[in-house]
Write a protein that holds these residues in place. Structure first.
Motif, short mmCIF file in Angstrom:
data_model
loop_
_atom_site.label_atom_id
_atom_site.label_comp_id
_atom_site.label_asym_id
_atom_site.label_seq_id
_atom_site.Cartn_x
_atom_site.Cartn_y
_atom_site.Cartn_z
N ASP A 40 44.69 80.82 -31.53
CA ASP A 40 44.83 81.86 -32.55
C ASP A 40 43.70 82.88 -32.37
O ASP A 40 42.53 82.51 -32.29
N PRO A 41 44.00 84.19 -32.32
CA PRO A 41 42.96 85.23 -32.16
C PRO A 41 41.87 85.15 -33.22
O PRO A 41 40.70 85.42 -32.95
N VAL A 42 42.24 84.80 -34.45
CA VAL A 42 41.24 84.69 -35.53
C VAL A 42 40.22 83.61 -35.20
O VAL A 42 39.01 83.77 -35.42
N PHE A 43 40.71 82.49 -34.65
CA PHE A 43 39.82 81.40 -34.26
C PHE A 43 38.86 81.85 -33.16
O PHE A 43 37.66 81.54 -33.19
N LEU A 44 39.39 82.61 -32.18
CA LEU A 44 38.56 83.09 -31.08
C LEU A 44 37.46 84.03 -31.58
O LEU A 44 36.31 83.96 -31.15
N ILE A 45 37.82 84.90 -32.52
CA ILE A 45 36.83 85.83 -33.09
C ILE A 45 35.73 85.05 -33.82
O ILE A 45 34.55 85.36 -33.70
N ALA A 46 36.12 84.01 -34.53
CA ALA A 46 35.15 83.18 -35.26
C ALA A 46 34.18 82.51 -34.29
O ALA A 46 32.97 82.42 -34.55
N VAL A 47 34.71 82.03 -33.16
CA VAL A 47 33.87 81.38 -32.15
C VAL A 47 32.87 82.38 -31.57
O VAL A 47 31.68 82.08 -31.41
N VAL A 48 33.36 83.59 -31.24
CA VAL A 48 32.49 84.62 -30.67
C VAL A 48 31.37 84.99 -31.65
O VAL A 48 30.20 85.12 -31.28
N VAL A 53 25.69 84.72 -33.44
CA VAL A 53 24.68 84.36 -34.45
C VAL A 53 23.65 83.41 -33.86
O VAL A 53 22.44 83.56 -34.08
N VAL A 54 24.10 82.44 -33.09
CA VAL A 54 23.19 81.47 -32.46
C VAL A 54 22.23 82.18 -31.51
O VAL A 54 21.02 81.93 -31.51
N VAL A 55 22.78 83.08 -30.68
CA VAL A 55 21.95 83.80 -29.70
C VAL A 55 20.91 84.68 -30.41
O VAL A 55 19.73 84.67 -30.05
N ILE A 56 21.37 85.41 -31.43
CA ILE A 56 20.45 86.30 -32.17
C ILE A 56 19.35 85.49 -32.85
O ILE A 56 18.18 85.87 -32.85
N CYS A 58 18.15 82.56 -31.93
CA CYS A 58 17.23 82.06 -30.90
C CYS A 58 16.25 83.14 -30.46
O CYS A 58 15.05 82.88 -30.31
N VAL A 59 16.78 84.35 -30.25
CA VAL A 59 15.93 85.47 -29.84
C VAL A 59 14.90 85.78 -30.91
O VAL A 59 13.72 86.00 -30.64
N PHE A 60 15.36 85.80 -32.17
CA PHE A 60 14.46 86.10 -33.29
C PHE A 60 13.35 85.05 -33.41
O PHE A 60 12.18 85.39 -33.58
N LEU A 61 13.74 83.78 -33.33
CA LEU A 61 12.75 82.71 -33.45
C LEU A 61 11.73 82.76 -32.32
O LEU A 61 10.53 82.55 -32.54
N LYS A 62 12.19 83.06 -31.12
CA LYS A 62 11.28 83.15 -29.99
C LYS A 62 10.28 84.27 -30.20
O LYS A 62 9.08 84.11 -29.98
#
Length: 277
Positions: A40-48, A53-56, A58-62
């Motif tokens: 489902d496209p909605v599911f894919l958008i949620a994953v992205v 959020v995880v990447v941002i 990690c960058v912020f914490l570093k």
């Protein structure tokens, strides 16, 4: 025709085998592509979004952890003969000790008089105008608080020099960014003619206001750049210490004490302020 079809199929199989040998992950990528197409496209958008959020985070914490430095130093600064070294000794041991003009820094652990038992590194910086800038540069990044010691007995004679040194401190980019507490210790209150903390604050505000005008004019007559300095206070308003990004407190003390060598120092107000750090 059958032969041609057979040859074409063989060529495709051979081409696929070549691609697989060149890229062994091709089958997995193809399988992943097919699975993604079925989702489902909605599911894919949620994953992205979740991955972003995880990447941002990690960058912020570093960035936050790498830029955060532990500031545990309490710097004693001021002009020569303001009483910094005796104050340094009194805070550490409570005892009177004859001092002479410092030409280097002195440091020792200082245990604050609070329930937490906080321990800071108390550092006495030389007050001579040829030395103080280099020592301030050395320790300013680690300052949790700056105790600016003023000789209340001869303040009227030194007001310009005191204000000049304060101006350097307060317009320093590192100090402005870190915003350590600034405790202006109006020393030598045991002397009858010593100026009060309130009067010293008022006169310093006037003097710093004048210095701000002259320094701004000097900069604009050059290339207009401020370098490592920040603007003092708020533009368009007369300078007041309340405009600063750091907490400023004026207090009275006497490192020598009313009974000189025999008596105790009157530094209770300073100790209480250091206990709040």
């Amino acid at each position: 025709i059958e032969g041609d079809t057979h040859n074409t199929g063989g060529d495709m199989d051979e081409k696929a085998n070549v691609e697989m040998s060149e890229n062994p992950f091709a089958p997995y990528a193809e399988s992943l592509r097919q699975q993604l197409e079925e989702q489902d496209p909605v599911f894919l958008i949620a994953v992205v979004v979740a991955l972003a959020v995880v990447v941002i985070t990690c960058v912020f914490l570093k960035y936050f952890l790498s830029s955060k430095t532990v500031r545990s130093a309490v710097l004693l600064v001021g002009l020569c003969d303001a009483g910094k070294t005796l104050l340094f000794t009194r805070l550490l041991s409570g005892k009177f000790k004859r001092t002479q003009t410092s030409i280097t820094d002195s440091s020792a652990p200082y245990k604050a008089k609070n329930e937490r038992g906080s321990t800071w590194t108390l550092i006495d910086l030389p007050g001579h105008d040829s030395l103080r800038s280099q020592y301030l540069e050395k320790f300013k990044s680690s300052a949790r608080a700056i105790v600016f010691v003023v000789d209340g007995a001869i303040f009227q004679k030194e007001v310009r020099d005191v204000a000049e040194f304060l101006y350097v401190l307060l317009t320093d980019a590192v100090i402005s960014r870190n915003a350590p507490a600034l405790l202006v210790a109006c020393n030598k209150q045991d002397i009858t003619m010593a100026k009060s903390a309130k009067l010293i604050q008022q006169q310093l505000e006037k003097e710093l206001n004048t210095l701000r005008v002259t320094h701004s004019a000097a900069l604009s007559s050059q290339d207009g750049s401020v370098g490592g300095s920040v603007y003092l206070g708020k533009k368009g308003k007369d300078f007041e210490f309340s405009q600063l990004p750091l907490k400023v407190e004026f207090l009275e003390c006497s490192a020598r004490g009313s009974k000189a060598e025999e008596g105790e120092a009157d530094i209770e107000m300073l100790e209480k302020s250091l206990a709040k750090l």
